[in-house]
Enzyme design. Structure first.
Site, mmCIF file in Angstrom:
data_model
loop_
_atom_site.group_PDB
_atom_site.id
_atom_site.type_symbol
_atom_site.label_atom_id
_atom_site.label_comp_id
_atom_site.label_asym_id
_atom_site.label_seq_id
_atom_site.Cartn_x
_atom_site.Cartn_y
_atom_site.Cartn_z
ATOM 1 N N TYR A 1 5.497 14.793 39.652
ATOM 2 C CA TYR A 1 6.546 15.710 39.356
ATOM 3 C C TYR A 1 7.224 15.978 40.646
ATOM 4 O O TYR A 1 8.591 16.362 40.790
ATOM 5 C CB TYR A 1 6.235 16.821 38.767
ATOM 6 C CG TYR A 1 5.850 16.887 37.176
ATOM 7 C CD1 TYR A 1 7.174 17.119 36.496
ATOM 8 C CD2 TYR A 1 4.848 16.598 36.504
ATOM 9 C CE1 TYR A 1 6.971 16.763 34.840
ATOM 10 C CE2 TYR A 1 4.743 15.916 35.096
ATOM 11 C CZ TYR A 1 5.856 16.230 34.485
ATOM 12 O OH TYR A 1 5.799 16.077 32.930
ATOM 13 N N GLN B 1 17.753 18.785 26.504
ATOM 14 C CA GLN B 1 16.425 18.443 26.575
ATOM 15 C C GLN B 1 15.918 18.317 27.905
ATOM 16 O O GLN B 1 15.016 18.031 28.349
ATOM 17 C CB GLN B 1 16.298 17.177 25.572
ATOM 18 C CG GLN B 1 16.420 17.464 24.191
ATOM 19 C CD GLN B 1 16.790 16.136 23.353
ATOM 20 O OE1 GLN B 1 15.550 15.647 23.006
ATOM 21 N NE2 GLN B 1 17.696 15.602 23.359
ATOM 22 N N VAL C 1 15.261 18.397 32.027
ATOM 23 C CA VAL C 1 14.517 19.543 32.929
ATOM 24 C C VAL C 1 15.054 19.368 34.374
ATOM 25 O O VAL C 1 14.649 19.889 35.261
ATOM 26 C CB VAL C 1 13.097 19.120 32.870
ATOM 27 C CG1 VAL C 1 12.641 19.563 31.322
ATOM 28 C CG2 VAL C 1 12.635 17.668 33.583
ATOM 29 N N HIS D 1 13.259 22.198 26.764
ATOM 30 C CA HIS D 1 11.935 21.486 27.568
ATOM 31 C C HIS D 1 11.595 22.180 28.929
ATOM 32 O O HIS D 1 10.856 21.351 29.417
ATOM 33 C CB HIS D 1 12.177 20.141 27.480
ATOM 34 C CG HIS D 1 12.242 19.209 26.219
ATOM 35 N ND1 HIS D 1 12.661 18.081 25.961
ATOM 36 C CD2 HIS D 1 11.824 19.853 24.860
ATOM 37 C CE1 HIS D 1 12.470 17.844 24.577
ATOM 38 N NE2 HIS D 1 12.168 18.752 23.865
ATOM 39 N N CYS E 1 -3.799 34.178 40.524
ATOM 40 C CA CYS E 1 -5.293 34.197 39.937
ATOM 41 C C CYS E 1 -5.942 32.824 40.216
ATOM 42 O O CYS E 1 -6.973 32.555 39.908
ATOM 43 C CB CYS E 1 -4.912 33.979 38.365
ATOM 44 S SG CYS E 1 -4.380 32.540 37.933
ATOM 45 N N SER F 1 18.106 9.735 22.711
ATOM 46 C CA SER F 1 17.852 8.746 21.342
ATOM 47 C C SER F 1 17.353 9.435 20.358
ATOM 48 O O SER F 1 17.423 8.573 19.103
ATOM 49 C CB SER F 1 16.460 8.117 21.960
ATOM 50 O OG SER F 1 15.641 9.039 22.373
ATOM 51 N N PRO G 1 26.103 5.157 24.672
ATOM 52 C CA PRO G 1 26.740 3.699 24.698
ATOM 53 C C PRO G 1 25.658 2.826 23.483
ATOM 54 O O PRO G 1 26.139 1.822 23.320
ATOM 55 C CB PRO G 1 26.356 3.353 26.293
ATOM 56 C CG PRO G 1 25.115 4.474 26.574
ATOM 57 C CD PRO G 1 25.424 5.802 25.846
HETATM 58 P P1 OAD Z 1 15.903 8.823 25.918
HETATM 59 O O1 OAD Z 1 15.301 7.942 27.184
HETATM 60 O O2 OAD Z 1 15.035 8.764 24.886
HETATM 61 O O3 OAD Z 1 17.025 8.435 25.559
HETATM 62 C C1 OAD Z 1 18.213 8.417 26.364
HETATM 63 C C2 OAD Z 1 19.603 7.894 25.640
HETATM 64 O O4 OAD Z 1 20.679 8.090 26.586
HETATM 65 C C3 OAD Z 1 19.515 6.719 25.117
HETATM 66 O O5 OAD Z 1 19.968 6.785 23.644
HETATM 67 C C4 OAD Z 1 20.749 5.883 25.691
HETATM 68 O O6 OAD Z 1 21.282 5.003 25.115
HETATM 69 C C5 OAD Z 1 21.445 7.056 26.108
HETATM 70 N N1 OAD Z 1 22.465 6.717 27.530
HETATM 71 C C6 OAD Z 1 22.237 6.025 28.550
HETATM 72 N N2 OAD Z 1 22.894 5.992 29.394
HETATM 73 C C7 OAD Z 1 23.958 6.875 28.973
HETATM 74 C C8 OAD Z 1 25.013 7.533 29.484
HETATM 75 N N3 OAD Z 1 25.406 6.964 30.711
HETATM 76 N N4 OAD Z 1 25.691 8.184 28.824
HETATM 77 C C9 OAD Z 1 25.479 8.635 27.697
HETATM 78 N N5 OAD Z 1 24.307 8.253 27.048
HETATM 79 C C10 OAD Z 1 23.523 7.441 27.914
HETATM 80 O O7 OAD Z 1 15.953 10.403 26.610
HETATM 81 P P2 OAD Z 1 16.053 11.586 25.569
HETATM 82 O O8 OAD Z 1 16.553 11.347 24.329
HETATM 83 O O9 OAD Z 1 16.466 12.883 26.380
HETATM 84 O O10 OAD Z 1 10.778 15.256 26.696
HETATM 85 O O11 OAD Z 1 14.429 12.076 25.379
HETATM 86 C C11 OAD Z 1 14.110 13.200 24.650
HETATM 87 C C12 OAD Z 1 12.954 13.769 25.336
HETATM 88 O O12 OAD Z 1 11.764 12.687 25.255
HETATM 89 C C13 OAD Z 1 12.671 14.031 26.732
HETATM 90 O O13 OAD Z 1 13.385 15.417 26.623
HETATM 91 C C14 OAD Z 1 11.452 14.181 27.237
HETATM 92 C C15 OAD Z 1 10.952 12.836 26.557
HETATM 93 O O14 OAD Z 1 9.710 12.868 25.923
HETATM 94 C C16 OAD Z 1 9.771 15.741 27.280
HETATM 95 O O15 OAD Z 1 9.356 15.730 28.387
HETATM 96 C C17 OAD Z 1 9.160 17.043 26.620
#
Ligand code: OAD
Length: 252
Positions: free
Chosen positions: A76, A110, A112, A127, A160, A199, A224
């Site tokens: 992190y 979503q 962080v 998140h 703590c 996604s 995209p």
């Molecule tokens: P993902 O990595 O699952 O998906 C990223 C999405 O962004 C994909 O659909 C890509 O096609 C799209 N993408 C990539 N480049 C892009 C760009 N330049 N412009 C627009 N879109 C683009 O990420 P999340 O859907 O955010 O949770 O994932 C959801 C959660 O899964 C996260 O918040 C995290 C993870 O587990 C926690 O950590 C709790």
């Protein structure tokens, strides 16, 4: 003559602009894709994604943390540094400057990484935030400034003496109830929900577009690539956030 895909993109961008132009209440749901053009890896990209290179259960769960606190803390800390050295992109800024043009404009993320806030938005952070640190035992200690943390990998809680941890939602943890409620209300009240760079695989966040649709909103997706949420969309814009968002919100 332009290739068919370009023609399609242009017309879907126009259709999306039209929906947004007629909306009074807008809700936006963002995922890792909006920060991709700031140089922050997404989660599920097959080659560069965070989960492709690291095991999420080892690095993003309480069990993983308890098994090896220094390892998880350092991971992190590395991500915090990546984010600190990154800048919000034109997509973050387009959303921040659009907010004053509507009766209500709720940005739900979503992510962080804190980049929306640095661009001038006040997002609902489903998140949590990698920038903020809290006590593992939830004794109430919280620190927003990574530079003011006590030393240690991980540091100990000054109140703590338990471990400190990032204030993010890990696998197996519930989202903050009040934060999720705020997001559900925003989804239920909007005329248009814009879904950017996710996604659509992680719930309950991925359920928000269906909630908006159920209450009569239009759902505009900007990504995209294909996502799990495409079938709900009124319009899909195939493009990237930093390129398409300034166009989407450009004054008519
Ligand atoms: P993902 O990595 O699952 O998906 C990223 C999405 O962004 C994909 O659909 C890509 O096609 C799209 N993408 C990539 N480049 C892009 C760009 N330049 N412009 C627009 N879109 C683009 O990420 P999340 O859907 O955010 O949770 O994932 C959801 C959660 O899964 C996260 O918040 C995290 C993870 O587990 C926690 O950590 C709790």
């Amino acid at each position: 003559m332009k290739p068919a895909s370009t023609r399609l993109n242009l017309s879907s961008l126009d259709a999306a602009r039209e929906h947004i132009a007629h909306a009074r209440r807008v809700a936006v749901l963002t995922g890792a894709g909006i920060s991709a053009e700031s140089g922050i890896p997404t989660f599920r990209d097959a080659t560069t994604g965070l989960w492709a290179r690291f095991d999420p259960m080892q690095l993003a769960s309480e069990d993983g943390f308890r098994a090896d606190p220094p390892l998880v803390w350092r991971w992190y800390a590395w991500r915090r540094e990546l984010v600190a050295n990154a800048q919000p992109n034109a997509g973050h800024y387009a959303l921040a400057s659009a907010q004053s043009r509507f009766d209500s404009f709720e940005l739900i993320t979503q992510n962080v990484d804190g980049l929306h806030a640095r661009a001038g938005s006040a997002p609902i952070e489903l998140h949590g935030s990698i920038v903020r640190t809290v006590c593992l035992a939830r004794c109430g200690f919280a620190e927003d400034d990574p530079k003011r943390l006590p030393p240690g990998e991980p540091p100990r809680c000054p109140r703590c003496n338990d471990w400190l941890r990032p204030d993010v939602v890990w696998f197996g943890e519930m989202l903050d109830v009040a934060t999720l409620q705020q997001a559900l209300v925003a989804a239920a009240r909007c005329d248009v929900m814009l879904v950017i760079g996710t996604s659509g695989l992680v719930y309950p966040a991925a359920g928000l577009p269906a909630e908006a649709l159920r209450h009569g909103a239009r759902v505009v997706i900007l990504n995209p690539q294909a996502s799990e949420l495409d079938e709900l969309a009124t319009v899909v814009v195939r493009g990237t956030a930093a390129v398409e968002l300034p166009r989407l919100f450009a004054a008519a």
